[in-house]
Design a protein around this motif. Structure first.
Motif, mmCIF file in Angstrom:
data_model
loop_
_atom_site.group_PDB
_atom_site.id
_atom_site.type_symbol
_atom_site.label_atom_id
_atom_site.label_comp_id
_atom_site.label_asym_id
_atom_site.label_seq_id
_atom_site.Cartn_x
_atom_site.Cartn_y
_atom_site.Cartn_z
ATOM 1 N N LYS A 77 0.816 -1.222 0.000
ATOM 2 C CA LYS A 77 0.000 0.000 0.000
ATOM 3 C C LYS A 77 0.842 1.262 0.000
ATOM 4 O O LYS A 77 0.371 2.322 -0.415
ATOM 5 C CB LYS A 77 -0.935 0.007 1.219
ATOM 6 N N GLN B 149 1.110 3.553 -3.009
ATOM 7 C CA GLN B 149 0.062 4.529 -3.309
ATOM 8 C C GLN B 149 0.450 5.937 -2.882
ATOM 9 O O GLN B 149 -0.204 6.908 -3.286
ATOM 10 C CB GLN B 149 -1.237 4.122 -2.606
ATOM 11 N N ASP C 24 -0.513 4.733 6.975
ATOM 12 C CA ASP C 24 -0.095 3.443 6.414
ATOM 13 C C ASP C 24 1.311 3.066 6.859
ATOM 14 O O ASP C 24 1.605 1.877 7.050
ATOM 15 C CB ASP C 24 -0.188 3.481 4.890
#
Length: 245
Positions: A88, A91, A176
């Motif tokens: 992730k 991103q 994240d």
């Protein structure tokens, strides 16, 4: 001694004990992809900042008949959430992509996985048999520990660099990154809870070397046996670590 030297020594010693197990249990004629496995090991050394070992760094990169990036290897097989969290981070390339440390997080995770996959492929039908040997478990635990520590350090650095940024993109990236950090901590603790304590694995791996005083020579792609392929019983005992209370 450079800070990376202990990392290189620990990793190489674990790999050489693993190669000794392979020499004892797998006929050389029934292995394929050995050169690629050595190459992936050298790439992992480089990614972790360990001094390169010339014997493995010079191994030719024979392209495998599989795409290791698309396969799930043994290093992270019990850590799906960690791998998902690391993925992730891609991103957030707009806000952290310029930091080499951010790129290093994903590259370290990928390099460890690709090495594990190369081990599976090199051993073929003998993989499950080798997997039960404590020297194999020690190697995987060592790779997981060192890669995890390397990723954790880079996560902390990137978090420090964006800690004062207040945009929504930076907040999302922090969220994240913090998730990856927690999963690294939990994952390493889970390893120990499941009995994969690194100290215990080292002891088991070294004890396995005491079965015979001399192990068969390992067939490598560059004509040299790994250090440790021939070990005397007393020397192995002397290298057994002593746990500090």
């Amino acid at each position: 001694m450079s800070p990376s030297a202990p990392i290189g020594h620990e990793l190489t010693q674990a790999y050489e004990r693993f190669l000794t197990a392979v020499a004892e249990l797998v006929p050389p004629t029934e292995m394929s992809g050995l050169a690629h496995m050595h190459h992936q090991f050298a790439q992992l050394q480089k990614q972790l900042g360990a001094p390169p070992d010339g014997r493995y760094a010079q191994a030719p990169n024979v392209p495998p008949a599989y795409k290791s990036a698309e396969m799930k290897g043994p290093i992270w097989e019990q850590h799906d959430q960690l791998v998902e969290g690391v993925s992730k981070l891609n991103q957030h390339s707009r806000v952290i992509g310029r930091l080499p440390q951010a790129l290093a997080i994903t590259r370290t995770c990928d390099s460890a996985n690709q090495f594990g996959v190369s081990v599976q492929q090199a051993l073929g039908k003998h993989y499950q048999k080798i997997l039960t040997d404590p020297r194999t478990q020690e190697l995987f635990a060592t790779v997981r520990k060192l890669a995890g520590q390397h990723m954790a350090g880079n996560v902390r650095y990137v978090l420090g660099q964006i800690s004062q940024r207040t945009t929504a993109d930076h907040r999302d990236a922090r969220r994240d990154l913090q998730s990856v950090s927690r999963r690294l901590d939990v994952g390493l603790l889970a390893d120990r809870d499941l009995g994969n304590d690194h100290f215990v694995l080292v002891r088991r791996a070294q004890a396995a070397l005491l079965v015979t005083s001399t192990a068969p020579a390992v067939t490598t792609s560059h004509g040299q046996p790994p250090r440790g392929a021939t070990l005397q019983r007393d020397n192995a005992l002397q290298r057994t670590p002593t746990r500090r209370s």
